[in-house]
Scaffold this active site. Sequence first.
Site, short mmCIF file in Angstrom:
data_model
loop_
_atom_site.label_atom_id
_atom_site.label_comp_id
_atom_site.label_asym_id
_atom_site.label_seq_id
_atom_site.Cartn_x
_atom_site.Cartn_y
_atom_site.Cartn_z
CD1 TRP A 25 -2.44 -1.76 0.16
CD2 TRP A 25 -3.11 -1.03 2.18
NE1 TRP A 25 -3.58 -2.43 0.48
CE2 TRP A 25 -4.02 -1.99 1.72
CE3 TRP A 25 -3.32 -0.45 3.43
CZ2 TRP A 25 -5.15 -2.37 2.45
CZ3 TRP A 25 -4.43 -0.82 4.17
CH2 TRP A 25 -5.34 -1.77 3.68
CE LYS A 26 4.81 1.13 -4.16
NZ LYS A 26 5.47 1.53 -5.38
CD GLU A 56 8.57 -4.45 -6.43
OE1 GLU A 56 7.36 -4.63 -6.53
OE2 GLU A 56 9.06 -3.51 -5.78
N GLY A 88 1.67 -2.70 -6.20
CA GLY A 88 1.55 -1.38 -5.61
C GLY A 88 0.21 -0.74 -5.96
N GLY A 89 0.21 0.10 -6.98
CA GLY A 89 -0.96 0.90 -7.36
C GLY A 89 -2.26 0.11 -7.44
P1 PGA Z 1 3.39 -0.72 -8.77
O1 PGA Z 1 4.39 -0.83 -7.53
O2 PGA Z 1 2.58 -1.98 -8.80
O3 PGA Z 1 2.58 0.51 -8.50
O4 PGA Z 1 4.24 -0.58 -10.00
C1 PGA Z 1 4.98 -2.03 -7.18
C2 PGA Z 1 5.92 -1.85 -6.04
O5 PGA Z 1 6.59 -0.79 -5.95
O6 PGA Z 1 6.03 -2.73 -5.17
#
Ligand code: PGA
Length: 244
Positions: free
Chosen positions: A11-12, A164, A228-229
């Site tokens: 979720w950052k 990643e 992430g997003g």
């Molecule tokens: P993203 O991010 O799916 O938004 O590209 C992935 C991550 O940073 O773990």
Amino acid sequence: MSQVKLIVSNWKMNFSFDQAENFVKKLKKIKFDTLKVNNIICPQFILMPLVSKLIKNTNINLGAQDCHYKLNGAFTGDTSVELLKNLNCNYIILGHSERRQNHFETDELINFKVKTVKSEKLKPIICIGENLKERESGKYKEILKKQLQRCIPSNLDEIIIAYEPIWSIGTGHIPSIKEIKEIQDLTINFLKMSKSINNIYFLYGGSVNADNLGNIMNSSDINGALIGGSSLKIEEMKKILTLC
Ligand code: PGA
């Protein structure tokens, strides 16, 4: 764990308390096969007590986005694995490229953190990845091997690696299946040769969504995804959790 795909939501630094609560309530209603999917959500630290309470006795697991390499002490602003454990947190993302970039985390520091997390019997999810310049220079394989060599301790029962590529995070550009496979093979072969690790799990992360995940999962034998997003969108999560 090998049959089960790990769907790790990063979720950052997103969601307010209310937003997190609403989201988890909706997430809890999604039906998926727990024999096929391990649904792990990693909220920012301050949301974790709330989320931990909300997911108690559900099929959702808790993860963290980082931790300190010491269990306690004079480390202002840091978070201890011991407290994360108290929240029933089982997984900890380590060495995410945003931590490496914004907090100057080194491979050596990540290695310390991995050891601490393992000593507390939690599961580290260790991120590796090259930037665009490194990819285009053709030196990315050497760079990834160096990250693996330095970040991963020598003797482990199991390890989860999340590949990643930095050029893919939040950009919508994802590597081809062939490119992901190449790094999966490199990771497994390198770790088998240079370390003593019984089980190696390989995740892909970077612009994963419900449209591209099926293809990635079906065409490769990767063990899951770090998302992430898309993990902030309930409709995406509904599709992703039922895809595997
Ligand atoms: P993203 O991010 O799916 O938004 O590209 C992935 C991550 O940073 O773990």
